[in-house]
Design an enzyme around this catalytic site. Structure first.
Site, short mmCIF file in Angstrom:
data_model
loop_
_atom_site.label_atom_id
_atom_site.label_comp_id
_atom_site.label_asym_id
_atom_site.label_seq_id
_atom_site.Cartn_x
_atom_site.Cartn_y
_atom_site.Cartn_z
CE LYS B 110 18.84 17.31 62.47
NZ LYS B 110 19.74 17.42 61.32
CD GLU B 132 25.18 12.06 60.01
OE1 GLU B 132 25.03 10.93 59.54
OE2 GLU B 132 24.40 13.01 59.77
CB SER B 403 14.36 23.54 63.05
OG SER B 403 15.31 24.24 63.83
#
Lengths: 280, 429
Positions: B110, B132, B403
């Site tokens: 991210k 969000e 990830s």
């Protein structure tokens, strides 16, 4: 000005002939329940609404504030379905008041765009207001609405460029919906100083009437907005009148009547600023 | 593995529009079908246009790209390694390569996206960001990027998620962000997105919306992919450098799909490389409790894009379920919808149980505790690797986007496995 026999343009024209703005009232179908929403809409007509907007309750209402979202959620939890919305439209339209559906796009796409347009027209509905569908993303709806003579009410915003205002009004039929503030629905203590300039910019591109929505909750505010707009659109305040009487529909309807009369009085006492359409 | 010549692979090099990319209006594939697009209130169109222009300008500006690469390298610790998981490989019978995004600053892929978007926010002269978050990982990354660039930050998070990811809420607070618990709807990620969009409508003049995944209205799906495509570009180059060949398959988990599209983007033109996305199968796609949007959903419009959506017959969004809050989303990025529709990528569900089994397996074979999101990719990739091993032998290679790391998911793991109590004298089996 174009529009079918049941279209909203005629109501706006009647109000204009009386030298005033039209009062447009919003309520979600199925709130507080399906039968109650029909009674409430009839009360609003009886007390002075010129045009009705019936909300199609949706699970993800991005443009709605907490008041309307709670009402829509209540409607959904009560089992309101798209076909119930069409039943409510049919009952409301029987009053002779132009009745539009205000809906987010996915329920229409899911129902089938052509089928929805046909069923809405059969129910006597005047058209659609589409808060998350702009004309450049709406070729399928535009085609279906044209086939069935339905109003296409798209929104303009204070942030819209002049080019987008022109593009949007060119695609509208019935009236143009001007969102007066940058924000979601909900009654506000004061109306926005963004509204009048937006209405003027919109009038510069079209001879359609321009309704102003988002924030109006009192007769005085309606008078203020009615001084420069062709329509005053009220939603959250109507919803709240019913929400304030959660287990007492007669009391809610009485409050709704009082509020509608106050707002209808507001549009009638507004001192109109000449806002003749640029191309009228 | 497939023999090819090395290709251009700067970690953030803007790519020319390819056959799987969106058109200028944000539609992927056949315009008549129209995956993607922009189904948004008019009030946000100007902001989306401004963002689109700023993103195009920035990606064409070598100065911006260089600054982005520098912050990824010096602050986020990139490029992440490509690691050969030998013990897992021996167990599976094929070569398993892990793109170690779990080693990035803040522990997940991210950070790439938020650093890109926050850098763009600065370039646009805005002072506040909103985001969000589901699992909290994007919220933590956004709060981190906001702190790094000196931006005000508000994070919207479903109230249900704030309770199951309390540690990440605390992290966001420590980083200086405001966290708003969203009680409306199902009080999960989709409702957090709704609330963030509402904030944005009222604050677009000074606020940027750091969208957390490759979904939403144009330009977010393409922009987020561009900011995360370093995963695939790096992995492709590393694979060629370390092994001289491309993998037979690449695999990633798919919620909204940002890590997956970041990996896939580099391999879409490599026709011999299989592309696999693994969705959250929850209790099973034949039950109402899953988040497998592509496998178990249908075409619809949600959060500004036409894509696959979990919905009922009336087009009302159905509540999704996954043991992983990060995958618990009833939509998916529209480019994934396009890749699924064209068959270029294949999507399969992985159940909660399969993911947790894979979480334990990777932990015990490699000493790597993956995020539960990531464990879905591991579970699915093992299926693929097992098949490929049968077809091609032990040189068959599957590259997994690892990830994120599993620290945030330890509460769930403790509950699922019954961990945390001292073992008896004979030890845990």
């Amino acid at each position: 000005m174009t529009g079918s026999a049941t279209g909203s343009a005629a109501a706006f024209a009647r109000a204009r002939a009386e030298g005033r703005a039209a009062l447009v009232g919003y309520l979600p179908a199925g709130f507080p329940d399906v039968a109650g929403s029909v009674e409430a809409l009839r009360t609003m007509v009886d007390a002075g609404c010129d045009v009705l907007e019936i909300g199609l309750p949706y699970s993800d209402p991005v443009m709605d504030g907490p008041t309307i979202q709670a009402a829509a959620q209540q409607a959904l939890e009560g089992g309101t379905r798209t076909r119930d919305v069409l039943r409510v439209v049919e009952a409301a339209a029987e009053t002779g008041t132009p009745t539009l559906v205000m809906t987010y796009w996915n329920p229409v796409e899911r129902y089938g765009v052509e089928r929805f347009a046909a069923d809405l027209a059969s129910a006597g509905g005047a058209g659609l207001i589409t808060p998350d569908l702009t004309p450049d993303s709406a070729p399928e709806w535009i085609a279906a609405a044209d086939d069935h003579g339905l109003d296409k009410v798209f929104l303009v915003s204070p942030s819209s460029t002049d080019a987008r205002v022109a593009m949007t009004t060119a695609a509208c039929r019935g009236f143009v919906y001007a969102t007066a503030v940058m924000g979601v629905t909900g009654a506000r203590a004061t109306t926005s100083d963004l509204a009048a300039p937006l209405v003027a910019r919109t009038h510069a591109t079209t001879d359609l009437p321009v309704g102003v929505g988002l924030g109006v909750s009192t007769g005085d505010q309606a008078a203020e907005v009615g001084s420069f707009a062709d329509g005053v659109i009220v939603g959250s305040a109507f919803v709240r009148a019913l929400q304030d009487h959660p287990d007492d529909l007669p009391a809610g309807l009485a409050a709704l009547r009082t509020l509608t009369e106050d707002l209808a009085g507001g549009v009638r006492r507004a001192v109109r600023t000449p806002q003749e359409p640029a191309r009228a | 593995m497939t023999q090819v010549a090395p290709g251009p692979a700067g970690p953030t090099a803007p790519a020319a529009r390819g056959r799987f990319d969106a058109d200028e209006r944000g539609y992927f594939g056949d315009p008549a079908l129209g995956w993607g697009g922009r189904f948004m209130p008019e009030a946000l169109v100007a902001a989306l246009d401004e963002l689109t222009d700023a993103w195009h300008d920035a990606m064409a500006d070598p100065g911006f790209v260089a600054e982005f690469e520098a912050v990824l390298r010096d602050y986020a610790g990139l490029p992440s390694p490509l690691y050969h998981a030998e013990r897992l490989s021996r167990q599976v019978g094929a070569r398993i390569l892990l793109k170690r995004e779990d080693l990035n600053h803040t522990g997940a892929h991210k950070i790439r996206n938020v650093l890109g978007q926050a850098l763009l926010t600065k370039r646009m002269g805005k002072t506040r960001v909103i985001a969000e978050t589901g699992a909290g990982q994007h919220g933590v990354a956004s709060a981190t990027a906001a702190a790094y660039f000196g931006l005000d930050c508000t994070v919207y998070m479903g109230a249900v998620d704030t309770r199951r990811q309390a540690l990440n809420v605390a992290r966001m607070h420590l980083l200086g962000a405001k966290v708003v618990a969203v009680e409306s709807g199902s009080a999960t990620l989709k409702d957090a997105i709704n609330e963030a969009l509402r904030d944005w409508v009222a604050s677009v003049d000074h606020t940027a919306y750091l969208f957390g995944t490759a979904a939403g209205p144009h330009p977010f799906p393409s922009m987020v992919r561009d900011f995360t495509r370093g995963i695939g570009d790096e992995a492709r180059a590393q694979c060629l450098e370390q092994y001289g060949v491309l993998p037979d398959a690449v695999a990633a988990c798919v919620g909204g799909g940002s890590n997956a599209i970041g990996l896939f983007a580099a391999f879409l033109d490599d026709e011999d490389v299989e592309v696999w996305g693994f969705e959250a199968g929850g209790d099973g796609v034949d039950t109402p409790r899953h988040a497998a949007t592509i496998v178990g959903g249908s075409s619809g419009v949600l959060h500004g894009a036409r894509t696959f959506v979990l919905q009922d017959d009336d087009g009302q969004t159905r509540e999704s379920h996954s043991i992983s809050a990060g995958l618990d989303y009833p939509g998916v990025g529209p480019q994934h919808a396009h890749l699924a529709a064209t068959g270029r990528a294949t999507y399969e569900p992985v159940t909660d149980a399969e993911a947790m089994e894979a979480m334990a397996l990777l932990s015990r074979t490699e000493g790597i505790i993956p995020a539960i999101e990531t464990a879905h990719a591991v579970a699915g990739a093992i299926r693929v690797a097992t098949r490929l091993a049968a077809e091609k032998g032990p040189d068959a290679t599957v590259l997994i986007s690892l990830s994120g790391r599993g620290d945030k998911d330890m509460g769930t793991a403790i509950e699922w496995f019954g961990l945390g109590q001292p073992d008896a004298a004979e030890g845990r089996p």
